[in-house]
Design a protein around this motif. Structure first.
Motif, PDB file in Angstrom:
ATOM      1  N   VAL A 291       0.834  -1.204   0.000  1.00  0.00           N
ATOM      2  CA  VAL A 291       0.000   0.000   0.000  1.00  0.00           C
ATOM      3  C   VAL A 291       0.866   1.250   0.000  1.00  0.00           C
ATOM      4  CG1 VAL A 291      -1.875   1.229   1.122  1.00  0.00           C
ATOM      5  CG2 VAL A 291      -1.760  -1.272   1.279  1.00  0.00           C
ATOM      6  N   THR A 292       0.886   1.924  -1.134  1.00  0.00           N
ATOM      7  CA  THR A 292       1.502   3.244  -1.245  1.00  0.00           C
ATOM      8  C   THR A 292       0.369   4.253  -1.426  1.00  0.00           C
ATOM      9  OG1 THR A 292       1.692   3.352  -3.663  1.00  0.00           O
ATOM     10  CG2 THR A 292       3.389   2.079  -2.476  1.00  0.00           C
ATOM     11  N   PRO A 293       0.660   5.547  -1.454  1.00  0.00           N
ATOM     12  CA  PRO A 293      -0.411   6.526  -1.676  1.00  0.00           C
ATOM     13  C   PRO A 293      -1.148   6.360  -2.994  1.00  0.00           C
ATOM     14  CG  PRO A 293       1.491   7.603  -0.713  1.00  0.00           C
ATOM     15  CD  PRO A 293       1.927   6.205  -1.037  1.00  0.00           C
ATOM     16  N   ASP A 294      -0.605   5.580  -3.915  1.00  0.00           N
ATOM     17  CA  ASP A 294      -1.306   5.323  -5.169  1.00  0.00           C
ATOM     18  C   ASP A 294      -2.404   4.275  -5.024  1.00  0.00           C
ATOM     19  OD1 ASP A 294       0.050   7.133  -6.810  1.00  0.00           O
ATOM     20  OD2 ASP A 294       1.686   5.708  -7.164  1.00  0.00           O
ATOM     21  N   GLU A 295      -2.328   3.440  -3.990  1.00  0.00           N
ATOM     22  CA  GLU A 295      -3.314   2.366  -3.830  1.00  0.00           C
ATOM     23  C   GLU A 295      -4.228   2.544  -2.619  1.00  0.00           C
ATOM     24  OE1 GLU A 295       0.277   1.124  -5.901  1.00  0.00           O
ATOM     25  OE2 GLU A 295       0.135   1.275  -3.709  1.00  0.00           O
ATOM     26  N   GLY A 296      -3.830   3.425  -1.677  1.00  0.00           N
ATOM     27  CA  GLY A 296      -4.656   3.580  -0.498  1.00  0.00           C
ATOM     28  C   GLY A 296      -3.956   4.376   0.577  1.00  0.00           C
ATOM     29  N   PHE A 297      -4.311   4.094   1.812  1.00  0.00           N
ATOM     30  CA  PHE A 297      -3.817   4.860   2.953  1.00  0.00           C
ATOM     31  C   PHE A 297      -3.199   3.942   4.004  1.00  0.00           C
ATOM     32  CE2 PHE A 297      -7.173   7.460   1.132  1.00  0.00           C
ATOM     33  CZ  PHE A 297      -6.635   8.743   1.160  1.00  0.00           C
ATOM     34  N   ALA A 298      -2.141   4.431   4.632  1.00  0.00           N
ATOM     35  CA  ALA A 298      -1.599   3.793   5.825  1.00  0.00           C
ATOM     36  C   ALA A 298      -2.275   4.419   7.040  1.00  0.00           C
ATOM     37  CB  ALA A 298      -0.093   3.994   5.898  1.00  0.00           C
ATOM     38  N   ALA A 299      -2.658   3.580   8.006  1.00  0.00           N
ATOM     39  CA  ALA A 299      -3.332   4.067   9.211  1.00  0.00           C
ATOM     40  C   ALA A 299      -2.597   3.564  10.443  1.00  0.00           C
ATOM     41  CB  ALA A 299      -4.780   3.607   9.227  1.00  0.00           C
ATOM     42  N   ARG A 300      -2.118   4.482  11.256  1.00  0.00           N
ATOM     43  CA  ARG A 300      -1.352   4.131  12.453  1.00  0.00           C
ATOM     44  C   ARG A 300      -2.156   4.259  13.739  1.00  0.00           C
ATOM     45  NH1 ARG A 300       1.988   6.206   8.685  1.00  0.00           N
ATOM     46  NH2 ARG A 300       3.988   5.112   8.333  1.00  0.00           N
ATOM     47  N   ASN A 301      -3.292   4.953  13.677  1.00  0.00           N
ATOM     48  CA  ASN A 301      -4.125   5.132  14.869  1.00  0.00           C
ATOM     49  C   ASN A 301      -5.569   5.310  14.426  1.00  0.00           C
ATOM     50  OD1 ASN A 301      -4.460   7.969  14.156  1.00  0.00           O
ATOM     51  ND2 ASN A 301      -2.365   8.237  14.903  1.00  0.00           N
ATOM     52  N   ALA A 302      -6.462   5.386  15.399  1.00  0.00           N
ATOM     53  CA  ALA A 302      -7.890   5.454  15.086  1.00  0.00           C
ATOM     54  C   ALA A 302      -8.230   6.678  14.241  1.00  0.00           C
ATOM     55  CB  ALA A 302      -8.696   5.459  16.384  1.00  0.00           C
ATOM     56  N   ALA A 303      -7.573   7.793  14.532  1.00  0.00           N
ATOM     57  CA  ALA A 303      -7.851   9.003  13.754  1.00  0.00           C
ATOM     58  C   ALA A 303      -7.484   8.818  12.282  1.00  0.00           C
ATOM     59  CB  ALA A 303      -7.077  10.185  14.347  1.00  0.00           C
ATOM     60  N   ASP A 304      -6.384   8.115  12.021  1.00  0.00           N
ATOM     61  CA  ASP A 304      -5.985   7.850  10.633  1.00  0.00           C
ATOM     62  C   ASP A 304      -7.032   7.018   9.896  1.00  0.00           C
ATOM     63  OD1 ASP A 304      -3.611   9.195  11.045  1.00  0.00           O
ATOM     64  OD2 ASP A 304      -2.378   7.389  11.199  1.00  0.00           O
ATOM     65  N   TRP A 305      -7.571   6.001  10.580  1.00  0.00           N
ATOM     66  CA  TRP A 305      -8.578   5.150   9.935  1.00  0.00           C
ATOM     67  C   TRP A 305      -9.803   5.972   9.545  1.00  0.00           C
ATOM     68  CZ3 TRP A 305      -7.552   0.302   8.416  1.00  0.00           C
ATOM     69  CH2 TRP A 305      -6.484  -0.357   9.023  1.00  0.00           C
ATOM     70  N   ILE A 306     -10.272   6.781  10.466  1.00  0.00           N
ATOM     71  CA  ILE A 306     -11.494   7.550  10.199  1.00  0.00           C
ATOM     72  C   ILE A 306     -11.248   8.594   9.117  1.00  0.00           C
ATOM     73  CG2 ILE A 306     -13.270   9.012  11.210  1.00  0.00           C
ATOM     74  CD1 ILE A 306     -13.114   5.996  12.140  1.00  0.00           C
ATOM     75  N   ALA A 307     -10.114   9.279   9.176  1.00  0.00           N
ATOM     76  CA  ALA A 307      -9.820  10.302   8.167  1.00  0.00           C
ATOM     77  C   ALA A 307      -9.754   9.689   6.766  1.00  0.00           C
ATOM     78  CB  ALA A 307      -8.506  11.006   8.508  1.00  0.00           C
ATOM     79  N   ALA A 308      -9.121   8.523   6.651  1.00  0.00           N
ATOM     80  CA  ALA A 308      -9.005   7.868   5.346  1.00  0.00           C
ATOM     81  C   ALA A 308     -10.369   7.438   4.821  1.00  0.00           C
ATOM     82  CB  ALA A 308      -8.067   6.674   5.453  1.00  0.00           C
ATOM     83  N   ILE A 309     -11.193   6.873   5.691  1.00  0.00           N
ATOM     84  CA  ILE A 309     -12.535   6.450   5.271  1.00  0.00           C
ATOM     85  C   ILE A 309     -13.353   7.646   4.817  1.00  0.00           C
ATOM     86  CG2 ILE A 309     -14.722   5.497   6.106  1.00  0.00           C
ATOM     87  CD1 ILE A 309     -13.032   3.647   7.932  1.00  0.00           C
ATOM     88  N   GLU A 310     -13.267   8.742   5.556  1.00  0.00           N
ATOM     89  CA  GLU A 310     -14.035   9.938   5.182  1.00  0.00           C
ATOM     90  C   GLU A 310     -13.600  10.481   3.829  1.00  0.00           C
ATOM     91  OE1 GLU A 310     -13.471  12.477   8.559  1.00  0.00           O
ATOM     92  OE2 GLU A 310     -15.262  11.705   9.598  1.00  0.00           O
ATOM     93  N   LYS A 311     -12.285  10.515   3.576  1.00  0.00           N
ATOM     94  CA  LYS A 311     -11.805  10.991   2.273  1.00  0.00           C
ATOM     95  C   LYS A 311     -12.326  10.120   1.140  1.00  0.00           C
ATOM     96  CE  LYS A 311      -7.490  13.094   3.918  1.00  0.00           C
ATOM     97  NZ  LYS A 311      -6.007  12.974   3.936  1.00  0.00           N
ATOM     98  N   LEU A 312     -12.250   8.828   1.328  1.00  0.00           N
ATOM     99  CA  LEU A 312     -12.683   7.916   0.274  1.00  0.00           C
ATOM    100  C   LEU A 312     -14.195   7.959   0.080  1.00  0.00           C
ATOM    101  CD1 LEU A 312     -10.323   4.921   1.108  1.00  0.00           C
ATOM    102  CD2 LEU A 312     -10.290   6.278  -1.001  1.00  0.00           C
ATOM    103  N   SER A 313     -14.933   8.168   1.153  1.00  0.00           N
ATOM    104  CA  SER A 313     -16.392   8.208   1.026  1.00  0.00           C
ATOM    105  C   SER A 313     -16.838   9.411   0.203  1.00  0.00           C
ATOM    106  CB  SER A 313     -17.043   8.246   2.412  1.00  0.00           C
ATOM    107  OG  SER A 313     -16.829   9.493   3.054  1.00  0.00           O
ATOM    108  N   ARG A 314     -16.070  10.511   0.272  1.00  0.00           N
ATOM    109  CA  ARG A 314     -16.448  11.743  -0.428  1.00  0.00           C
ATOM    110  C   ARG A 314     -15.956  11.804  -1.869  1.00  0.00           C
ATOM    111  NH1 ARG A 314     -14.627  14.209   4.605  1.00  0.00           N
ATOM    112  NH2 ARG A 314     -12.661  14.679   3.548  1.00  0.00           N
ATOM    113  N   ASP A 315     -15.031  10.936  -2.245  1.00  0.00           N
ATOM    114  CA  ASP A 315     -14.344  11.117  -3.521  1.00  0.00           C
ATOM    115  C   ASP A 315     -14.342   9.830  -4.351  1.00  0.00           C
ATOM    116  OD1 ASP A 315     -12.634  11.785  -5.600  1.00  0.00           O
ATOM    117  OD2 ASP A 315     -11.262  12.924  -4.317  1.00  0.00           O
TER     118      ASP A 315
END
Length: 356
Positions: A291-315
């Motif tokens: 997983v690089t930024p071309d395929e998705g997101f790295a998540a190290r904590n709960a905030a990272d998981w939620i932020a990534a999901i929100e970005k993908l849900s909107r775009d």
């Protein structure tokens, strides 16, 4: 050429299907007959998946049956051993290549050696910590699911090559259409043993998904995921696996940064990416390569998981871009077609080396 495949689990196990059985048709077309003999059968797996106690009598019978399988080794050109021959029994694994003239190809896609050298019992660590090293040293070749496993094999004195766990990308394909009324769907696929990696996220994840009117589809977690509000838990079936992934918009793979997890091969990610999904993963072990930024997101904590999901849900455009890149990566490096010649050549080289 005849190859005896000594798997740990029966045909319902992903490790058996993906590391051995899915190569059988290609091997057969090239003159290699694969005879699969699992140690623990599908009844054992069913009990494991459904939280039932395993039959000690059944396990004992499995070990006796494995002894019978070993008596037939001389009728084969090579023996393909997955994980270990007799879990938690000392000495026996190393005796096979020492006593038999039939060459051994050793296969691992998990850090199974940490069951012993990192066991909570000091007695197990002392007696079994190096249990698998003789088998690794004496094998003609070791097929390692990732570089972490290869490094262990090399340090043990064996010869290892990286053969990632792969999918058939003719079967794992992106969805061509999606129902217009389907909510944004975050997905996870796995087993009861790996569901524990998701559970620490639920207190943060589920309220966030509820705010987004998103669905959380969980496949294969077993009884532990059933009845949780906000979790759409379904059983895993071989027939339903790909359709379930295709119904997702994004795939998750959380894992802790521990020794066992560093030895994992990112199989969930490979499944998601083959089906054209963007992914969010803990950057542990091979995940950081997949997983690089071309395929998705790295998540190290709960905030990272939620932020990534929100970005993908909107775009939707971002989802399509990442999904296409992930699919291309899997086809090139983590597809069945890309690894079939590697496995065939390894089995042939082992058999031919013994025949010289």
């Amino acid at each position: 050429m005849r190859v005896l495949a000594l798997a740990k689990y029966g045909t319902r196990a992903a490790s058996t299907r993906q590391r051995m059985l899915q190569y059988a048709p290609f091997l057969a077309r090239h003159g290699v007959d694969l005879d699969l003999r699992p140690l623990l059968d599908n009844d054992y797996l069913d009990a494991l998946m459904n939280g039932r106690a395993k039959s000690r009598t059944g396990v004992a019978r499995s070990y006796i049956r494995r002894l019978g399988d070993l008596r037939t080794v001389g009728h084969y050109d090579a023996v393909w051993v997955q994980y270990d021959l007799f879990p938690y029994l000392p000495l026996l694994d190393g005796l096979l290549p020492a006593l038999s003239r039939t060459p051994v190809v050793y296969d691992l896609d998990d850090a199974v050696f940490h069951m012993y050298d990192a066991h909570r019992s000091a007695i197990v660590r002392r007696l079994l910590g190096d249990k698998l090293k003789p088998l690794m040293r004496r094998a003609a070749i070791c097929l390692c699911g990732n570089a972490y496993l290869q490094a262990y094999v090399t340090a043990a004195g064996g010869r290892g090559i990286v053969v990632p766990t792969v999918v058939d990308t003719d079967h794992f394909r992106p969805a061509t259409t999606r129902p217009s009324n389907q909510p944004f769907t975050v997905g996870w696929i796995g087993s009861p043993s790996t569901w524990r990696y998701v559970e620490p996220l639920l207190s943060t994840l589920l309220p966030a998904l509820a705010r987004m009117d998103a669905r959380f589809l969980v496949v294969g977690a077993g009884v532990a995921a059933r009845g949780i509000a906000g979790v759409d838990a379904v059983d895993w079936t071989q027939e339903g696996e790909v359709p379930a992934i295709k119904s997702m918009d994004v795939g998750l793979m959380p894992v802790p940064d521990d020794r066992w997890e560093r030895g994992k091969c990112g199989y969930k990610l490979i499944q998601y990416m083959a089906c054209g999904l963007p992914v969010i993963a803990s950057p542990v072990g091979v995940n950081a390569t997949l997983v690089t930024p071309d395929e998705g997101f790295a998540a190290r904590n709960a905030a990272d998981w939620i932020a990534a999901i929100e970005k993908l849900s909107r775009d939707p455009g971002m989802r399509a871009y990442m999904g296409a890149n992930g699919r291309a990566k899997v086809v090139a490096h983590y597809s069945l077609a890309s690894q079939e010649p590697v496995v065939l050549n390894a089995l042939r080289a082992a058999a031919e080396g013994a025949a010289r």
